[in-house]
Design a protein around this motif. Structure first.
Motif, PDB file in Angstrom:
ATOM      1  N   PHE A 189       0.831  -1.200   0.000  1.00 29.92           N
ATOM      2  CA  PHE A 189       0.000   0.000   0.000  1.00 29.92           C
ATOM      3  C   PHE A 189       0.867   1.251   0.000  1.00 29.92           C
ATOM      4  CE2 PHE A 189      -3.020  -2.814   2.592  1.00 29.92           C
ATOM      5  CZ  PHE A 189      -3.562  -3.355   1.433  1.00 29.92           C
ATOM      6  N   LEU A 190       0.586   2.161  -0.933  1.00 25.35           N
ATOM      7  CA  LEU A 190       1.330   3.407  -1.033  1.00 25.35           C
ATOM      8  C   LEU A 190       0.589   4.564  -0.373  1.00 25.35           C
ATOM      9  CD1 LEU A 190       2.442   3.061  -4.755  1.00 25.35           C
ATOM     10  CD2 LEU A 190       3.698   2.379  -2.709  1.00 25.35           C
ATOM     11  N   ASP A 191      -0.723   4.614  -0.552  1.00 28.55           N
ATOM     12  CA  ASP A 191      -1.534   5.704  -0.016  1.00 28.55           C
ATOM     13  C   ASP A 191      -2.940   5.183   0.246  1.00 28.55           C
ATOM     14  OD1 ASP A 191      -2.044   8.236   0.842  1.00 28.55           O
ATOM     15  OD2 ASP A 191      -2.029   9.168  -1.128  1.00 28.55           O
ATOM     16  N   LYS A 192      -3.580   5.651   1.328  1.00 31.04           N
ATOM     17  CA  LYS A 192      -4.924   5.187   1.680  1.00 31.04           C
ATOM     18  C   LYS A 192      -5.911   6.351   1.677  1.00 31.04           C
ATOM     19  CE  LYS A 192      -3.723   1.151   4.390  1.00 31.04           C
ATOM     20  NZ  LYS A 192      -3.896   0.452   5.669  1.00 31.04           N
ATOM     21  N   PHE A 193      -7.153   6.049   1.290  1.00 35.37           N
ATOM     22  CA  PHE A 193      -8.238   7.017   1.262  1.00 35.37           C
ATOM     23  C   PHE A 193      -9.483   6.377   1.851  1.00 35.37           C
ATOM     24  CE2 PHE A 193      -5.481   8.015  -2.301  1.00 35.37           C
ATOM     25  CZ  PHE A 193      -5.339   9.382  -2.206  1.00 35.37           C
ATOM     26  N   VAL A 194     -10.364   7.199   2.405  1.00 42.03           N
ATOM     27  CA  VAL A 194     -11.658   6.726   2.895  1.00 42.03           C
ATOM     28  C   VAL A 194     -12.728   7.318   1.987  1.00 42.03           C
ATOM     29  CG1 VAL A 194     -13.281   6.725   4.814  1.00 42.03           C
ATOM     30  CG2 VAL A 194     -10.841   6.507   5.254  1.00 42.03           C
TER      31      VAL A 194
ATOM     32  N   ASP B 106     -19.371   6.552  12.891  1.00 46.19           N
ATOM     33  CA  ASP B 106     -20.202   6.877  14.063  1.00 46.19           C
ATOM     34  C   ASP B 106     -21.555   7.478  13.695  1.00 46.19           C
ATOM     35  OD1 ASP B 106     -19.008   9.141  13.102  1.00 46.19           O
ATOM     36  OD2 ASP B 106     -18.514   9.988  15.051  1.00 46.19           O
ATOM     37  N   ARG B 107     -21.701   7.988  12.479  1.00 44.49           N
ATOM     38  CA  ARG B 107     -22.982   8.540  12.035  1.00 44.49           C
ATOM     39  C   ARG B 107     -23.860   7.493  11.359  1.00 44.49           C
ATOM     40  NH1 ARG B 107     -21.658  13.170   8.233  1.00 44.49           N
ATOM     41  NH2 ARG B 107     -23.909  13.100   7.965  1.00 44.49           N
ATOM     42  N   GLY B 108     -23.348   6.262  11.240  1.00 48.47           N
ATOM     43  CA  GLY B 108     -24.129   5.180  10.648  1.00 48.47           C
ATOM     44  C   GLY B 108     -23.974   5.041   9.150  1.00 48.47           C
ATOM     45  N   LEU B 109     -22.974   5.704   8.567  1.00 47.30           N
ATOM     46  CA  LEU B 109     -22.752   5.634   7.129  1.00 47.30           C
ATOM     47  C   LEU B 109     -21.701   4.581   6.809  1.00 47.30           C
ATOM     48  CD1 LEU B 109     -22.580   9.464   6.436  1.00 47.30           C
ATOM     49  CD2 LEU B 109     -24.530   7.972   6.126  1.00 47.30           C
ATOM     50  N   ALA B 110     -21.892   3.869   5.701  1.00 45.91           N
ATOM     51  CA  ALA B 110     -20.926   2.869   5.263  1.00 45.91           C
ATOM     52  C   ALA B 110     -19.770   3.571   4.556  1.00 45.91           C
ATOM     53  CB  ALA B 110     -21.581   1.863   4.330  1.00 45.91           C
ATOM     54  N   LYS B 111     -18.557   3.259   4.966  1.00 42.66           N
ATOM     55  CA  LYS B 111     -17.358   3.837   4.372  1.00 42.66           C
ATOM     56  C   LYS B 111     -16.452   2.710   3.897  1.00 42.66           C
ATOM     57  CE  LYS B 111     -18.297   8.123   5.394  1.00 42.66           C
ATOM     58  NZ  LYS B 111     -18.382   9.178   4.416  1.00 42.66           N
ATOM     59  N   LEU B 112     -15.724   2.954   2.820  1.00 39.22           N
ATOM     60  CA  LEU B 112     -14.801   1.986   2.267  1.00 39.22           C
ATOM     61  C   LEU B 112     -13.407   2.596   2.272  1.00 39.22           C
ATOM     62  CD1 LEU B 112     -14.639  -0.782   0.706  1.00 39.22           C
ATOM     63  CD2 LEU B 112     -14.677   0.585  -1.353  1.00 39.22           C
ATOM     64  N   GLU B 113     -12.473   1.897   2.874  1.00 37.55           N
ATOM     65  CA  GLU B 113     -11.085   2.351   2.858  1.00 37.55           C
ATOM     66  C   GLU B 113     -10.419   1.698   1.652  1.00 37.55           C
ATOM     67  OE1 GLU B 113      -7.067   2.080   5.556  1.00 37.55           O
ATOM     68  OE2 GLU B 113      -9.008   1.978   6.552  1.00 37.55           O
ATOM     69  N   ILE B 114      -9.897   2.540   0.757  1.00 32.68           N
ATOM     70  CA  ILE B 114      -9.221   2.041  -0.435  1.00 32.68           C
ATOM     71  C   ILE B 114      -7.761   2.443  -0.369  1.00 32.68           C
ATOM     72  CG2 ILE B 114     -11.260   2.021  -1.915  1.00 32.68           C
ATOM     73  CD1 ILE B 114     -10.391   4.705  -3.039  1.00 32.68           C
ATOM     74  N   ALA B 115      -6.936   1.704  -1.080  1.00 32.15           N
ATOM     75  CA  ALA B 115      -5.509   1.989  -1.074  1.00 32.15           C
ATOM     76  C   ALA B 115      -4.972   1.990  -2.500  1.00 32.15           C
ATOM     77  CB  ALA B 115      -4.768   0.951  -0.247  1.00 32.15           C
ATOM     78  N   LEU B 116      -4.088   2.930  -2.761  1.00 30.07           N
ATOM     79  CA  LEU B 116      -3.328   2.931  -3.993  1.00 30.07           C
ATOM     80  C   LEU B 116      -2.191   1.948  -3.757  1.00 30.07           C
ATOM     81  CD1 LEU B 116      -3.118   4.371  -6.755  1.00 30.07           C
ATOM     82  CD2 LEU B 116      -1.495   5.903  -5.701  1.00 30.07           C
TER      83      LEU B 116
END
Length: 154
Positions: A24-29, A117-127
Motif C-alpha cells: 500500500f502506497l496511499d490510503k483514502f476513505v 459513528d454517524r451510521g454511514l458505510a465507508k470503504l477504505e481504499i488503497a493505492l
C-alpha cells in the motif's frame, strides 16, 4: 448513564488477502452509493471484499465485484449482490488518484469496509503496487518474527 447509540454493533470487514498481494502506497476513505437493502446487509456483516477492485469511468471511481449478500428480510425489493457501486470522494482526491492510477503497475484496492459513528458505510481504499514472490516471502518472515516476539512476551 451513557447515551445509547443505535450503531453500537461494530462492523469492520477487512480484505486480508490485499495486504499480502499488494504494497500500500496511499490510503483514502470513500463513501459508497448504496441501495436501501445493501446498507442493511452491511450492518449484518454480510460483505466480501476478496475479489473486489476499483476502476475509473468518465472521471468517477467505481468498485466492481464487491459481494454484498441479499438482505434476508427483503421481498422483491432486493439488490443485485455484485453490481458495480460508485465511490464518493472529493474532487482533489479523485484527481490525485486518477493521476497515480495512470502510472504503470499501480492499482486501487479495497482494504476494509466499516460503519462510521454517524451510521454511514465507508470503504477504505488503497493505492497499491503488486508484490513479487520474494516480497511475499519477506512479509511472511516478518509476520513469523512478530508472532515469535508475541509468544516470548507472554
Amino acid at each position: 448513564m451513557a447515551k445509547k447509540n443505535k450503531f453500537d454493533k461494530i462492523i469492520n470487514i477487512r480484505n486480508k488477502k490485499a495486504s499480502f498481494e499488494f504494497e500500500f502506497l496511499d490510503k483514502f476513505v470513500a463513501g459508497l452509493a448504496l441501495m436501501g437493502t445493501e446498507i442493511k446487509s452491511i450492518r449484518e456483516g454480510k460483505v466480501s471484499l476478496t475479489e473486489a477492485y476499483c476502476y475509473f469511468r468518465k472521471g468517477e471511481l467505481y468498485i466492481k465485484q464487491m459481494h454484498i449478500a441479499p438482505y434476508s428480510q427483503a421481498a422483491h425489493f432486493n439488490h443485485d449482490a455484485v453490481r458495480e457501486r460508485k465511490l464518493l470522494l472529493q474532487k482533489q482526491e479523485l484527481k490525485k488518484l486518477e493521476n497515480k492510477f495512470a502510472e504503470k503497475g499501480l492499482s486501487i484496492v479495497p482494504v476494509r469496509i466499516f460503519i462510521n459513528d454517524r451510521g454511514l458505510a465507508k470503504l477504505e481504499i488503497a493505492l497499491a503496487k503488486g508484490k513479487k514472490i520474494h516480497d511475499k516471502r519477506q512479509s511472511i518472515k516478518e509476520k513469523d518474527a512478530k508472532r515469535d516476539l508475541q509468544r516470548v512476551a507472554y
